[in-house]
Design an enzyme around this catalytic site. Structure first.
Site, short mmCIF file in Angstrom:
data_model
loop_
_atom_site.label_atom_id
_atom_site.label_comp_id
_atom_site.label_asym_id
_atom_site.label_seq_id
_atom_site.Cartn_x
_atom_site.Cartn_y
_atom_site.Cartn_z
N ASP A 81 -10.96 3.27 4.00
CA ASP A 81 -11.33 1.85 4.01
C ASP A 81 -12.85 1.68 3.91
OD1 ASP A 81 -9.48 -0.25 4.17
OD2 ASP A 81 -8.98 0.20 6.26
N GLN A 99 -4.50 -1.17 9.57
CA GLN A 99 -4.51 -2.52 9.02
C GLN A 99 -5.12 -3.52 10.01
OE1 GLN A 99 -3.67 -3.30 5.91
NE2 GLN A 99 -3.90 -5.50 6.12
N LYS A 143 0.84 -1.21 0.00
CA LYS A 143 0.00 0.00 0.00
C LYS A 143 0.87 1.25 0.00
CE LYS A 143 -3.83 -2.42 2.18
NZ LYS A 143 -4.58 -2.77 3.40
#
Ligand code: GUN
Length: 306
Positions: free
Chosen positions: A131, A108, A64
């Site tokens: 997200d 994460q 990422k």
């Protein structure tokens, strides 16, 4: 004799959806958007937070950060030790919420056991929640408001369907899996009114009776169950579009590492029945990062429009 249906599989089997190629194209579009924003004085910034040293999470987070930098963004990874407390992580999120250089925040998952993921997600500013996990964004998706963020994996799957001209309107779409990251938002996306949606959606999960009776009806079958090769050819309607979100590492003595990555679909069997199928790896996986970058550019652009 009439023409064969355009969705009929060829004798060699289904056409492949090349997620790597499509993700590359989206990332190039994002890079052009980033360049335009930089000319207007805004460099999109993505902050990725990793708690602990789970090797798989480390690989995802590294990918990422690399992808965001390649697109010209300011990509930063902030690492906390595995024994970090929940209040330490919340303090970090608060700092990132206030930082004007940070447009997107991603924590994460999974998090270590001492930290409650829902509490953390609720602390992220919804307009930085790239997200799409914050309850505000989940609610907007379900209502059909398009000013929120859609979780990256389902957004990537929908984009794949659109790019390949898959007709979703009125289609029977079956999703296997009810996770917050994939299954639930996938179903919410496909049931909305509009392009790339308007489908009749069924969600199946571990308690579903006679799974195959549902999957055999599917024009579009999306599998996010986390069970290696659970969908076999006999469960798939001829000509169906099959999207495999699974990523499972299984033992394989024939490889140098002794393991191999497989999806939730028995690819070799199902490709002979389906019309269009995603491989693993190289299918849905690369799309997730591309959509994360896309969401981050949107978050940054909004600060100009605000
Ligand atoms: N872990 C696995 N997939 C994801 C994702 O899409 N976002 C975050 N934050 N964590 C994940």
């Amino acid at each position: 004799m009439s023409d064969p249906s355009p969705s009929a599989p060829t004798r060699e089997g289904a056409r492949l959806i090349d997620g790597t190629a499509l993700a590359k194209r989206i990332r190039a579009e994002v890079a052009a958007d980033v360049a335009a924003l930089r000319l207007r004085g805004v460099t999109p910034g993505l902050a990725v937070v990793l708690v602990g040293d789970d090797p798989a999470s480390g690989v995802y987070v590294g990918a990422k950060e690399r992808a965001s930098r390649e697109a010209g963004m300011a990509g930063d990874t902030i690492r906390l030790p595995a024994n970090a407390s929940q209040s330490e992580l919340l303090a970090l999120v608060e700092r990132l919420n206030r930082d004007e250089r940070v447009h997107g925040i991603l924590v994460q998952m999974p998090l270590p056991a001492q930290i409650d993921p829902d509490t953390v997600i609720r602390h992220i500013r919804p307009d930085k929640d790239v997200d799409g996990f914050h309850p505000v964004n989940v609610g907007k998706l379900l209502i059909g408001h398009t000013d929120g963020f859609v979780p990256c994996t389902p957004a990537g799957v929908q984009r794949m369907l659109v790019e390949h001209g898959v007709a979703t309107r009125g289609a029977e779409c079956v999703v296997i899996g009810r996770s917050t990251i994939v299954g639930k938002p996938m179903a919410a996306l496909l049931m909305q009114a509009g392009a790339g949606a308007d489908a009749t959606v069924t969600i199946c999960h571990s308690r579903t009776r006679d799974l195959a009776s549902h999957t055999r009806r599917a024009d579009i079958l999306i599998v996010a169950a986390g069970r290696p090769r659970m969908v076999t050819a006999d469960m798939v309607k001829p000509g169906a579009v099959v999207i495999d979100v699974g990523m499972n590492r299984i033992a394989d003595a024939t490889t140098a590492s002794g393991t191999r990555l497989v999806g939730d679909v028995d690819f070799e069997g199902v490709r002979l029945v389906a019309s269009l199928i995603t491989p693993v790896p190289g299918g849905v996986g690369p799309m997730t990062i591309a959509m994360l970058l896309h969401n981050t550019v949107r978050a940054a652009r909004r600060t100009l429009d605000a």
